[in-house]
Structures are given as C-alpha cells and as structure tokens.
Motif scaffolding. Structure first.
Motif, PDB file in Angstrom:
ATOM      1  N   LYS A 173       0.851  -1.206   0.000  1.00 11.68           N
ATOM      2  CA  LYS A 173       0.000   0.000   0.000  1.00 11.68           C
ATOM      3  C   LYS A 173       0.879   1.246   0.000  1.00 11.68           C
ATOM      4  O   LYS A 173       1.961   1.242   0.605  1.00 11.68           O
ATOM      5  CB  LYS A 173      -0.870   0.053   1.259  1.00 11.68           C
ATOM      6  CG  LYS A 173      -1.983  -0.955   1.284  1.00 11.68           C
ATOM      7  CD  LYS A 173      -2.866  -0.661   2.492  1.00 11.68           C
ATOM      8  CE  LYS A 173      -3.859  -1.763   2.750  1.00 11.68           C
ATOM      9  NZ  LYS A 173      -4.299  -1.795   4.141  1.00 11.68           N
ATOM     10  N   ASN A 174       0.385   2.324  -0.618  1.00 13.57           N
ATOM     11  CA  ASN A 174       1.153   3.560  -0.543  1.00 13.57           C
ATOM     12  C   ASN A 174       0.769   4.342   0.720  1.00 13.57           C
ATOM     13  O   ASN A 174      -0.173   3.979   1.428  1.00 13.57           O
ATOM     14  CB  ASN A 174       1.022   4.381  -1.832  1.00 13.57           C
ATOM     15  CG  ASN A 174      -0.401   4.823  -2.070  1.00 13.57           C
ATOM     16  OD1 ASN A 174      -1.163   5.027  -1.129  1.00 13.57           O
ATOM     17  ND2 ASN A 174      -0.762   4.978  -3.337  1.00 13.57           N
ATOM     18  N   VAL A 175       1.517   5.415   0.972  1.00 16.87           N
ATOM     19  CA  VAL A 175       1.327   6.183   2.213  1.00 16.87           C
ATOM     20  C   VAL A 175      -0.100   6.702   2.328  1.00 16.87           C
ATOM     21  O   VAL A 175      -0.724   6.621   3.387  1.00 16.87           O
ATOM     22  CB  VAL A 175       2.322   7.375   2.250  1.00 16.87           C
ATOM     23  CG1 VAL A 175       2.106   8.220   3.493  1.00 16.87           C
ATOM     24  CG2 VAL A 175       3.746   6.873   2.193  1.00 16.87           C
ATOM     25  N   GLY A 176      -0.646   7.222   1.216  1.00 15.83           N
ATOM     26  CA  GLY A 176      -1.999   7.786   1.244  1.00 15.83           C
ATOM     27  C   GLY A 176      -3.028   6.744   1.636  1.00 15.83           C
ATOM     28  O   GLY A 176      -3.912   7.005   2.460  1.00 15.83           O
ATOM     29  N   ALA A 177      -2.897   5.534   1.070  1.00 19.23           N
ATOM     30  CA  ALA A 177      -3.878   4.481   1.361  1.00 19.23           C
ATOM     31  C   ALA A 177      -3.821   4.089   2.842  1.00 19.23           C
ATOM     32  O   ALA A 177      -4.862   3.888   3.482  1.00 19.23           O
ATOM     33  CB  ALA A 177      -3.619   3.266   0.471  1.00 19.23           C
ATOM     34  N   VAL A 178      -2.620   4.015   3.385  1.00 16.93           N
ATOM     35  CA  VAL A 178      -2.501   3.646   4.802  1.00 16.93           C
ATOM     36  C   VAL A 178      -3.074   4.773   5.678  1.00 16.93           C
ATOM     37  O   VAL A 178      -3.793   4.521   6.646  1.00 16.93           O
ATOM     38  CB  VAL A 178      -1.025   3.343   5.185  1.00 16.93           C
ATOM     39  CG1 VAL A 178      -0.905   3.032   6.674  1.00 16.93           C
ATOM     40  CG2 VAL A 178      -0.477   2.186   4.354  1.00 16.93           C
ATOM     41  N   ALA A 179      -2.776   6.019   5.299  1.00 15.22           N
ATOM     42  CA  ALA A 179      -3.272   7.153   6.099  1.00 15.22           C
ATOM     43  C   ALA A 179      -4.806   7.207   6.074  1.00 15.22           C
ATOM     44  O   ALA A 179      -5.438   7.454   7.103  1.00 15.22           O
ATOM     45  CB  ALA A 179      -2.670   8.459   5.581  1.00 15.22           C
ATOM     46  N   TYR A 180      -5.417   6.954   4.902  1.00 10.04           N
ATOM     47  CA  TYR A 180      -6.894   6.942   4.827  1.00 10.04           C
ATOM     48  C   TYR A 180      -7.478   5.847   5.706  1.00 10.04           C
ATOM     49  O   TYR A 180      -8.459   6.059   6.416  1.00 10.04           O
ATOM     50  CB  TYR A 180      -7.358   6.739   3.379  1.00 10.04           C
ATOM     51  CG  TYR A 180      -7.578   8.053   2.678  1.00 10.04           C
ATOM     52  CD1 TYR A 180      -8.737   8.807   2.907  1.00 10.04           C
ATOM     53  CD2 TYR A 180      -6.628   8.561   1.796  1.00 10.04           C
ATOM     54  CE1 TYR A 180      -8.925  10.024   2.290  1.00 10.04           C
ATOM     55  CE2 TYR A 180      -6.808   9.782   1.165  1.00 10.04           C
ATOM     56  CZ  TYR A 180      -7.961  10.509   1.416  1.00 10.04           C
ATOM     57  OH  TYR A 180      -8.138  11.710   0.814  1.00 10.04           O
ATOM     58  N   GLN A 185     -10.240   4.113  10.718  1.00 11.71           N
ATOM     59  CA  GLN A 185     -10.291   3.320  11.959  1.00 11.71           C
ATOM     60  C   GLN A 185     -10.260   4.207  13.210  1.00 11.71           C
ATOM     61  O   GLN A 185     -10.855   3.878  14.218  1.00 11.71           O
ATOM     62  CB  GLN A 185      -9.144   2.317  11.985  1.00 11.71           C
ATOM     63  CG  GLN A 185      -9.306   1.269  10.893  1.00 11.71           C
ATOM     64  CD  GLN A 185      -8.769  -0.096  11.301  1.00 11.71           C
ATOM     65  OE1 GLN A 185      -8.813  -0.471  12.464  1.00 11.71           O
ATOM     66  NE2 GLN A 185      -8.260  -0.831  10.332  1.00 11.71           N
ATOM     67  N   LEU A 186      -9.563   5.327  13.120  1.00 13.45           N
ATOM     68  CA  LEU A 186      -9.534   6.226  14.285  1.00 13.45           C
ATOM     69  C   LEU A 186     -10.894   6.881  14.486  1.00 13.45           C
ATOM     70  O   LEU A 186     -11.346   7.068  15.617  1.00 13.45           O
ATOM     71  CB  LEU A 186      -8.442   7.294  14.122  1.00 13.45           C
ATOM     72  CG  LEU A 186      -6.994   6.800  14.230  1.00 13.45           C
ATOM     73  CD1 LEU A 186      -6.016   7.943  13.945  1.00 13.45           C
ATOM     74  CD2 LEU A 186      -6.703   6.208  15.612  1.00 13.45           C
ATOM     75  N   LEU A 187     -11.561   7.223  13.376  1.00 18.04           N
ATOM     76  CA  LEU A 187     -12.909   7.799  13.483  1.00 18.04           C
ATOM     77  C   LEU A 187     -13.850   6.771  14.109  1.00 18.04           C
ATOM     78  O   LEU A 187     -14.639   7.090  14.999  1.00 18.04           O
ATOM     79  CB  LEU A 187     -13.424   8.219  12.104  1.00 18.04           C
ATOM     80  CG  LEU A 187     -12.866   9.538  11.544  1.00 18.04           C
ATOM     81  CD1 LEU A 187     -13.195   9.686  10.060  1.00 18.04           C
ATOM     82  CD2 LEU A 187     -13.412  10.746  12.315  1.00 18.04           C
ATOM     83  N   GLN A 188     -13.717   5.534  13.640  1.00 20.14           N
ATOM     84  CA  GLN A 188     -14.573   4.454  14.150  1.00 20.14           C
ATOM     85  C   GLN A 188     -14.345   4.231  15.658  1.00 20.14           C
ATOM     86  O   GLN A 188     -15.290   3.978  16.398  1.00 20.14           O
ATOM     87  CB  GLN A 188     -14.233   3.179  13.390  1.00 20.14           C
ATOM     88  CG  GLN A 188     -15.326   2.153  13.376  1.00 20.14           C
ATOM     89  CD  GLN A 188     -14.950   1.015  12.452  1.00 20.14           C
ATOM     90  OE1 GLN A 188     -13.817   0.522  12.484  1.00 20.14           O
ATOM     91  NE2 GLN A 188     -15.887   0.587  11.625  1.00 20.14           N
ATOM     92  N   SER A 189     -13.104   4.374  16.084  1.00 17.71           N
ATOM     93  CA  SER A 189     -12.792   4.133  17.498  1.00 17.71           C
ATOM     94  C   SER A 189     -13.243   5.285  18.392  1.00 17.71           C
ATOM     95  O   SER A 189     -13.294   5.141  19.613  1.00 17.71           O
ATOM     96  CB  SER A 189     -11.281   3.934  17.678  1.00 17.71           C
ATOM     97  OG  SER A 189     -10.634   5.193  17.567  1.00 17.71           O
ATOM     98  N   GLY A 190     -13.514   6.442  17.772  1.00 18.66           N
ATOM     99  CA  GLY A 190     -13.946   7.603  18.559  1.00 18.66           C
ATOM    100  C   GLY A 190     -12.781   8.449  19.072  1.00 18.66           C
ATOM    101  O   GLY A 190     -12.993   9.488  19.680  1.00 18.66           O
ATOM    102  N   VAL A 191     -11.549   8.024  18.809  1.00 19.93           N
ATOM    103  CA  VAL A 191     -10.393   8.813  19.253  1.00 19.93           C
ATOM    104  C   VAL A 191     -10.196  10.021  18.344  1.00 19.93           C
ATOM    105  O   VAL A 191      -9.729  11.074  18.777  1.00 19.93           O
ATOM    106  CB  VAL A 191      -9.126   7.927  19.282  1.00 19.93           C
ATOM    107  CG1 VAL A 191      -7.860   8.758  19.384  1.00 19.93           C
ATOM    108  CG2 VAL A 191      -9.207   6.972  20.463  1.00 19.93           C
ATOM    109  N   LEU A 192     -10.604   9.877  17.080  1.00 25.59           N
ATOM    110  CA  LEU A 192     -10.582  11.012  16.141  1.00 25.59           C
ATOM    111  C   LEU A 192     -12.028  11.437  15.895  1.00 25.59           C
ATOM    112  O   LEU A 192     -12.895  10.601  15.640  1.00 25.59           O
ATOM    113  CB  LEU A 192      -9.938  10.575  14.828  1.00 25.59           C
ATOM    114  CG  LEU A 192      -9.789  11.638  13.745  1.00 25.59           C
ATOM    115  CD1 LEU A 192      -8.778  12.706  14.161  1.00 25.59           C
ATOM    116  CD2 LEU A 192      -9.333  11.013  12.426  1.00 25.59           C
ATOM    117  N   VAL A 193     -12.267  12.739  16.035  1.00 20.64           N
ATOM    118  CA  VAL A 193     -13.632  13.235  15.804  1.00 20.64           C
ATOM    119  C   VAL A 193     -13.584  14.391  14.825  1.00 20.64           C
ATOM    120  O   VAL A 193     -12.565  15.091  14.713  1.00 20.64           O
ATOM    121  CB  VAL A 193     -14.308  13.712  17.119  1.00 20.64           C
ATOM    122  CG1 VAL A 193     -14.602  12.564  18.042  1.00 20.64           C
ATOM    123  CG2 VAL A 193     -13.462  14.771  17.820  1.00 20.64           C
TER     124      VAL A 193
END
Ligand code: S3P
Length: 196
Positions: A173-180, A185-193
């Motif tokens: 995977k390239n950097v962009g794909a991993v970052a997306y 996953q961070l949004l799903q976990s609630g740590v990123l809002v």
C-alpha cells in the motif's frame, strides 16, 4: 448551471477544509520501515492534527543522531533516553500523532506510558518490504543485516499484535492508502472526531 458549479466548488473546498480533533494521543508502532513517520505526517496534514516523531525528538534532545547514541551509549542507553522522551511527549496536553521507533514496545514501562496516554496503532510490514522502503540503513543500527532483522521482527511481532488497539497492513500500500485507512479506523474508534 453557473450557480450549480459554484455550489459544487464551495462544497469541494468545504470538504477539503474539514477539520478533525484527537481526543487522546495516537502512538504509531511497528517495525523499522513500516512507514510510521511518513504516515503520521500524511495523516496530520490530511486532518490538520499535530504530529511528532519520537526519534527526531530524541535527536534534538540529545543533540546527536540516533546512530551516534547507539555507538556511544549502546541500545540500553538509547532505551533510557527513549523512555524519557516518550514520557515528555505523553504528558503533553495537546493530543498528537506520535510516530515511535520500532523498538518502543521492547520496554514494558513504555507500554504502560502509551496505554495510559492514548491508543496504540500497529503498522504491519515484513522485512523484505521494509528493506525496500529503508533508503539509508546506516541510520538504523538495528537494521544492518536481513537475517538478524527477520529474527528481530519475529521476536517483536507477538508484542506489536498483543499490545496494539488497531493494526493496519501496509503491504503493497502507498502512504496515502494507509493514512486513509488509519483515519477511518480512528474515526470508528472515537479517538478522532470531526469538528464543526
Ligand atoms: C529502532 C528503530 C528506529 C530507532 C532505533 C531503534 C528499533 O526507529 O528508534 O534505531 O529498535 O527498531 P524506526 O523504527 O523509526 O526506524
């Protein structure tokens, strides 16, 4: 039509300007060459978040490149400095994406510090892909030969897997794909809002 276009353009720029906030620190861990630093920078740009690279922080703190710290104080000396640097960063109030060195989980105290301050994310990689990504192995004292690196990864993999809250495959995977994927996953976990 003209109006539609304008609205469309405004919609696009609003989407680009969407802002996000972290509720806790996010510690990126994984083997050397997993892309922790580049993914951390990309995610911070994508979402307007603060990020910090633990090895760079250590180099500034010690006024010395990592390889010289290893040469002067050995791995044990480096680990002591690394724990101090981790404590400094973990105690900051502003939550950040923290890219950590590949050996951060080899010290149990570091695991406690990270768990108390945020979320641990494992970026998975294998040694063959890691060696392709590492352009200058001379800066990595613990990635000097492939067989030793393979053994080191085999030893560490169960710890990366057991201690992380989120794990993401980076193979092919390239950097962009991993970052997306990390953002998702961070949004799903609630740590990123998302902020208004
Ligand atoms: C190390 C990884 C390095 C650096 C040091 C030790 C390790 O960081 O902290 O050379 O033990 O795996 P990167 O993972 O960023 O290369």
């Amino acid at each position: 039509m003209g109006v539609g276009k304008e609205v469309g353009a405004r919609g696009a720029s609003e989407a680009r300007a969407r802002k996000f906030a972290l509720k806790q620190h996010v510690f990126l861990v994984g083997f050397m060459g997993a892309g922790k630093t580049t993914v951390s920078r990309r995610l911070s740009r994508m979402c307007g978040l603060s990020s910090i690279d633990l090895d760079s922080y250590i180099e500034r703190m010690s006024d010395m490149p990592i390889k010289d710290i290893f040469a002067q104080s050995g791995e044990q000396g480096f680990r002591q400095i690394e724990t101090q640097a981790l404590l400094d960063i973990a105690s900051k109030d502003d939550p950040m994406i923290v890219s950590c060195g590949g050996g951060i989980l080899t010290v149990p105290r570091n695991i406690e510090i990270m768990k108390a301050a945020g979320l641990i994310v494992h970026l998975r990689v294998d040694v063959d892909e890691a060696s392709l990504r590492i352009s200058d192995a001379s800066t990595r004292p613990l990635f000097q030969d492939l067989e030793a690196a393979r053994e080191r990864l085999e030893e560490r993999m169960p710890v990366y897997e057991a201690e992380s809250d989120i794990a993401i495959d980076t193979f092919g995977k390239n950097v962009g794909a991993v970052a997306y994927e990390l953002r998702r996953q961070l949004l799903q976990s609630g740590v990123l809002v998302q902020t208004p």
